[in-house]
Design a protein around this motif. Structure first.
Motif, PDB file in Angstrom:
ATOM      1  N   VAL A  13       6.110   2.433   9.127  1.00  0.00           N
ATOM      2  CA  VAL A  13       5.794   2.938   7.955  1.00  0.00           C
ATOM      3  C   VAL A  13       6.325   2.226   6.886  1.00  0.00           C
ATOM      4  CG1 VAL A  13       5.716   5.232   8.944  1.00  0.00           C
ATOM      5  CG2 VAL A  13       7.897   4.468   8.156  1.00  0.00           C
ATOM      6  N   ALA A  14       5.910   2.696   5.610  1.00  0.00           N
ATOM      7  CA  ALA A  14       6.670   1.797   4.306  1.00  0.00           C
ATOM      8  C   ALA A  14       7.772   2.476   4.286  1.00  0.00           C
ATOM      9  CB  ALA A  14       5.554   1.956   3.246  1.00  0.00           C
ATOM     10  N   ASN A  15       8.694   1.722   3.269  1.00  0.00           N
ATOM     11  CA  ASN A  15      10.077   2.439   2.880  1.00  0.00           C
ATOM     12  C   ASN A  15       9.570   3.392   1.552  1.00  0.00           C
ATOM     13  OD1 ASN A  15       9.447   0.717   0.690  1.00  0.00           O
ATOM     14  ND2 ASN A  15      11.592  -0.393   0.833  1.00  0.00           N
ATOM     15  N   ARG A  16       8.359   3.437   1.011  1.00  0.00           N
ATOM     16  CA  ARG A  16       8.081   4.347   0.172  1.00  0.00           C
ATOM     17  C   ARG A  16       6.996   5.354   0.723  1.00  0.00           C
ATOM     18  NH1 ARG A  16      10.000   1.584  -5.407  1.00  0.00           N
ATOM     19  NH2 ARG A  16      11.455   0.377  -4.512  1.00  0.00           N
ATOM     20  N   VAL A  17       7.182   6.682   0.266  1.00  0.00           N
ATOM     21  CA  VAL A  17       6.416   7.650   1.317  1.00  0.00           C
ATOM     22  C   VAL A  17       5.894   8.838   0.128  1.00  0.00           C
ATOM     23  CG1 VAL A  17       6.185   9.246   3.146  1.00  0.00           C
ATOM     24  CG2 VAL A  17       7.496   7.281   3.550  1.00  0.00           C
ATOM     25  N   ILE A  18       4.808   9.358   0.324  1.00  0.00           N
ATOM     26  CA  ILE A  18       4.329  10.562  -0.421  1.00  0.00           C
ATOM     27  C   ILE A  18       4.509  11.638   0.794  1.00  0.00           C
ATOM     28  CG2 ILE A  18       2.521  11.956  -1.415  1.00  0.00           C
ATOM     29  CD1 ILE A  18       1.937   9.620  -3.061  1.00  0.00           C
ATOM     30  N   VAL A  19       5.004  12.765   0.621  1.00  0.00           N
ATOM     31  CA  VAL A  19       4.795  13.630   1.486  1.00  0.00           C
ATOM     32  C   VAL A  19       4.113  14.761   0.949  1.00  0.00           C
ATOM     33  CG1 VAL A  19       6.942  13.286   3.009  1.00  0.00           C
ATOM     34  CG2 VAL A  19       6.995  14.867   0.653  1.00  0.00           C
ATOM     35  N   CYS A  20       3.209  15.519   1.664  1.00  0.00           N
ATOM     36  CA  CYS A  20       2.516  16.916   1.214  1.00  0.00           C
ATOM     37  C   CYS A  20       2.538  17.760   2.319  1.00  0.00           C
ATOM     38  CB  CYS A  20       1.167  16.212   0.785  1.00  0.00           C
ATOM     39  SG  CYS A  20       0.311  15.497   2.152  1.00  0.00           S
ATOM     40  N   VAL A  87       4.136  15.579  -3.209  1.00  0.00           N
ATOM     41  CA  VAL A  87       2.846  16.053  -3.948  1.00  0.00           C
ATOM     42  C   VAL A  87       2.568  17.299  -3.271  1.00  0.00           C
ATOM     43  CG1 VAL A  87       0.599  15.563  -4.586  1.00  0.00           C
ATOM     44  CG2 VAL A  87       2.207  13.693  -4.624  1.00  0.00           C
ATOM     45  N   GLY A  88       2.747  18.531  -3.956  1.00  0.00           N
ATOM     46  CA  GLY A  88       2.522  19.725  -3.567  1.00  0.00           C
ATOM     47  C   GLY A  88       1.532  20.589  -4.437  1.00  0.00           C
ATOM     48  N   SER A  89       1.774  21.886  -4.051  1.00  0.00           N
ATOM     49  CA  SER A  89       1.117  22.827  -4.779  1.00  0.00           C
ATOM     50  C   SER A  89       2.105  24.071  -4.978  1.00  0.00           C
ATOM     51  CB  SER A  89      -0.064  23.703  -4.078  1.00  0.00           C
ATOM     52  OG  SER A  89       0.226  24.033  -2.951  1.00  0.00           O
ATOM     53  N   ALA A  90       1.959  24.717  -6.415  1.00  0.00           N
ATOM     54  CA  ALA A  90       2.930  25.668  -6.798  1.00  0.00           C
ATOM     55  C   ALA A  90       2.384  26.945  -7.172  1.00  0.00           C
ATOM     56  CB  ALA A  90       3.856  25.248  -7.690  1.00  0.00           C
ATOM     57  N   GLY A  91       2.956  27.986  -7.340  1.00  0.00           N
ATOM     58  CA  GLY A  91       2.573  29.165  -8.068  1.00  0.00           C
ATOM     59  C   GLY A  91       3.098  29.086  -9.373  1.00  0.00           C
ATOM     60  N   ALA A  92       2.507  29.385 -10.707  1.00  0.00           N
ATOM     61  CA  ALA A  92       3.330  29.478 -11.780  1.00  0.00           C
ATOM     62  C   ALA A  92       4.064  30.607 -12.100  1.00  0.00           C
ATOM     63  CB  ALA A  92       2.181  29.425 -12.952  1.00  0.00           C
ATOM     64  N   MET A  93       5.300  30.478 -12.574  1.00  0.00           N
ATOM     65  CA  MET A  93       6.182  31.479 -12.964  1.00  0.00           C
ATOM     66  C   MET A  93       6.193  31.690 -14.408  1.00  0.00           C
ATOM     67  SD  MET A  93       8.934  31.241 -10.085  1.00  0.00           S
ATOM     68  CE  MET A  93       9.243  33.064 -10.161  1.00  0.00           C
ATOM     69  N   GLN A  94       5.295  31.007 -15.306  1.00  0.00           N
ATOM     70  CA  GLN A  94       5.363  31.373 -16.562  1.00  0.00           C
ATOM     71  C   GLN A  94       3.831  31.444 -17.076  1.00  0.00           C
ATOM     72  OE1 GLN A  94       8.145  31.599 -18.609  1.00  0.00           O
ATOM     73  NE2 GLN A  94       9.440  31.067 -16.771  1.00  0.00           N
ATOM     74  N   ALA A  95       3.579  32.310 -18.058  1.00  0.00           N
ATOM     75  CA  ALA A  95       2.245  32.506 -18.486  1.00  0.00           C
ATOM     76  C   ALA A  95       1.665  31.420 -19.066  1.00  0.00           C
ATOM     77  CB  ALA A  95       2.093  33.659 -19.306  1.00  0.00           C
ATOM     78  N   ASN A  96       2.369  30.338 -19.607  1.00  0.00           N
ATOM     79  CA  ASN A  96       1.345  29.559 -20.332  1.00  0.00           C
ATOM     80  C   ASN A  96       1.058  28.292 -19.203  1.00  0.00           C
ATOM     81  OD1 ASN A  96       4.322  28.673 -20.001  1.00  0.00           O
ATOM     82  ND2 ASN A  96       3.797  26.960 -21.164  1.00  0.00           N
ATOM     83  N   ILE A  97       1.184  28.182 -18.064  1.00  0.00           N
ATOM     84  CA  ILE A  97       1.062  27.575 -17.180  1.00  0.00           C
ATOM     85  C   ILE A  97      -0.374  27.764 -16.435  1.00  0.00           C
ATOM     86  CG2 ILE A  97       1.532  25.990 -15.046  1.00  0.00           C
ATOM     87  CD1 ILE A  97       4.449  26.798 -15.743  1.00  0.00           C
ATOM     88  N   SER A 197       9.364  15.307  -7.056  1.00  0.00           N
ATOM     89  CA  SER A 197       8.350  16.402  -6.455  1.00  0.00           C
ATOM     90  C   SER A 197       7.537  16.582  -7.813  1.00  0.00           C
ATOM     91  CB  SER A 197       9.212  17.761  -5.852  1.00  0.00           C
ATOM     92  OG  SER A 197       8.017  18.456  -5.669  1.00  0.00           O
ATOM     93  N   VAL A 198       6.134  16.450  -7.424  1.00  0.00           N
ATOM     94  CA  VAL A 198       5.211  17.053  -8.732  1.00  0.00           C
ATOM     95  C   VAL A 198       4.272  17.954  -7.837  1.00  0.00           C
ATOM     96  CG1 VAL A 198       4.064  14.685  -8.160  1.00  0.00           C
ATOM     97  CG2 VAL A 198       3.557  16.138  -9.936  1.00  0.00           C
ATOM     98  N   LEU A 199       4.295  19.252  -8.589  1.00  0.00           N
ATOM     99  CA  LEU A 199       3.438  20.140  -8.184  1.00  0.00           C
ATOM    100  C   LEU A 199       2.251  20.581  -8.926  1.00  0.00           C
ATOM    101  CD1 LEU A 199       6.288  22.279  -7.299  1.00  0.00           C
ATOM    102  CD2 LEU A 199       5.308  20.615  -5.654  1.00  0.00           C
ATOM    103  N   ASN A 200       1.045  20.693  -8.133  1.00  0.00           N
ATOM    104  CA  ASN A 200      -0.167  21.109  -8.774  1.00  0.00           C
ATOM    105  C   ASN A 200      -0.203  22.566  -8.815  1.00  0.00           C
ATOM    106  OD1 ASN A 200      -2.902  21.380  -9.772  1.00  0.00           O
ATOM    107  ND2 ASN A 200      -3.579  21.015  -7.596  1.00  0.00           N
ATOM    108  N   ASN A 201      -0.381  23.326  -9.892  1.00  0.00           N
ATOM    109  CA  ASN A 201      -0.413  24.736 -10.089  1.00  0.00           C
ATOM    110  C   ASN A 201      -1.761  25.294  -9.642  1.00  0.00           C
ATOM    111  OD1 ASN A 201       0.541  27.505 -10.797  1.00  0.00           O
ATOM    112  ND2 ASN A 201      -0.858  27.343 -12.456  1.00  0.00           N
ATOM    113  N   VAL A 202      -1.616  26.393  -8.581  1.00  0.00           N
ATOM    114  CA  VAL A 202      -2.835  26.962  -8.170  1.00  0.00           C
ATOM    115  C   VAL A 202      -2.995  28.165  -8.015  1.00  0.00           C
ATOM    116  CG1 VAL A 202      -3.103  24.805  -6.461  1.00  0.00           C
ATOM    117  CG2 VAL A 202      -1.828  26.813  -5.752  1.00  0.00           C
ATOM    118  N   VAL A 203      -1.711  28.859  -8.735  1.00  0.00           N
ATOM    119  CA  VAL A 203      -1.845  30.249  -8.912  1.00  0.00           C
ATOM    120  C   VAL A 203      -1.172  30.545 -10.162  1.00  0.00           C
ATOM    121  CG1 VAL A 203      -0.955  32.688  -7.945  1.00  0.00           C
ATOM    122  CG2 VAL A 203      -1.566  30.503  -6.390  1.00  0.00           C
ATOM    123  N   LEU A 204      -2.010  31.317 -11.148  1.00  0.00           N
ATOM    124  CA  LEU A 204      -1.554  31.887 -12.246  1.00  0.00           C
ATOM    125  C   LEU A 204      -0.343  32.851 -12.162  1.00  0.00           C
ATOM    126  CD1 LEU A 204      -4.979  32.453 -14.076  1.00  0.00           C
ATOM    127  CD2 LEU A 204      -3.250  30.564 -14.417  1.00  0.00           C
TER     128      LEU A 204
END
Length: 242
Positions: A13-20, A87-97, A197-204
């Motif tokens: 494996v490379a020494n730099r990894v994306i996990v999801c 690189v994951g997904s998240a649910g928003a905890m603020q109304a503006n997201i 960690s960078v997350l894509n919002n999938v739930v308002l």
């Protein structure tokens, strides 16, 4: 020695990894690489090698939650990995997201149990500056809304106290919730890794979780665009940071 869960050895494996989390997301991220190659698949772990901006990158899925993620971190470390971005997904905890907005974790509330098996919850979960600064430089040049700040990682979104928990952390300024980031930031740092960690919002915020996740599974356009941007930002950071 071949690692028992991710099924690869040092040098494979490379020494730099994306996990999801999701194995199929690993497929989509690997498609962004030059000459991607599937190198291992076992249980929830699916690994690809490829190149991005001339640098070798590995993509590894980890399944759901902190325990399986931590297994991947430990075994990737044994294989010589030095940098990991989730690189994951998240649910928003603020109304503006909005759906498809990105959340970049500067730090995380440790409400999952995996990292607490390693060290008391007074130990902070925080991102590596080199990766965080590169993510910031890249993403602030993009048209998609990006939010930098705190996230909360937890072990279940089906508890009886979800509404109260969301309301509490909303008032504390937490941007979003996932199940893995704090484990990555804690155990990764304990093992001497550079992590982010960078997350894509999938739930308002205050949207029904099942409804939101179902929309994501059905590949809503905004959320899939968010995933691609999150992956591209992670690849840029891993391929450029020292």
């Amino acid at each position: 020695m071949i690692q028992p869960h991710i099924n690869v050895a040092h040098g494979q494996v490379a020494n730099r990894v994306i996990v999801c989390g999701e194995p199929n997301r690993a497929n989509r991220i690997a498609a962004l690489l030059d000459n991607p190659e599937l190198i291992a698949e076992n249980r929830e772990y699916r690994l690809f090698n490829g190149r991005y901006n001339g640098r070798e990158i590995t993509v590894c899925s980890t399944g759901i939650g902190a325990p399986s993620l931590i297994i991947a971190i430990e075994e990737l470390k044994q294989c010589g990995v030095s940098h990991i971005v989730r690189v994951g997904s998240a649910g928003a905890m603020q109304a503006n997201i909005q759906l498809g907005d990105l959340i970049v974790a500067e730090a995380a509330v440790r409400d999952e149990g995996g990292s607490k098996a390693y060290i008391a919850d007074t130990y902070p979960a925080f991102s590596s500056f080199s990766l965080l600064s590169r993510l910031h430089a890249f993403l602030t040049q993009q048209p998609t809304a990006v939010h930098f700040g705190l996230v909360r990682s937890h072990d279940s979104f089906y508890t009886d106290e979800e509404q109260n928990l969301c309301h509490y952390w909303n008032k504390k300024g937490v941007l979003g919730a996932d199940m893995e980031t704090s484990a990555l930031l804690t155990v990764g740092r304990l093992r001497g890794l550079q992590v982010a960690s960078v997350l894509n919002n999938v739930v308002l915020y205050q949207q029904d979780v099942q409804q939101g996740v179902t929309q994501y599974v059905n590949a809503d356009q905004a959320m899939m665009a968010g995933e691609t941007l999150a992956a591209t930002a992670a690849l840029d950071a891993l391929s450029h940071c020292v």
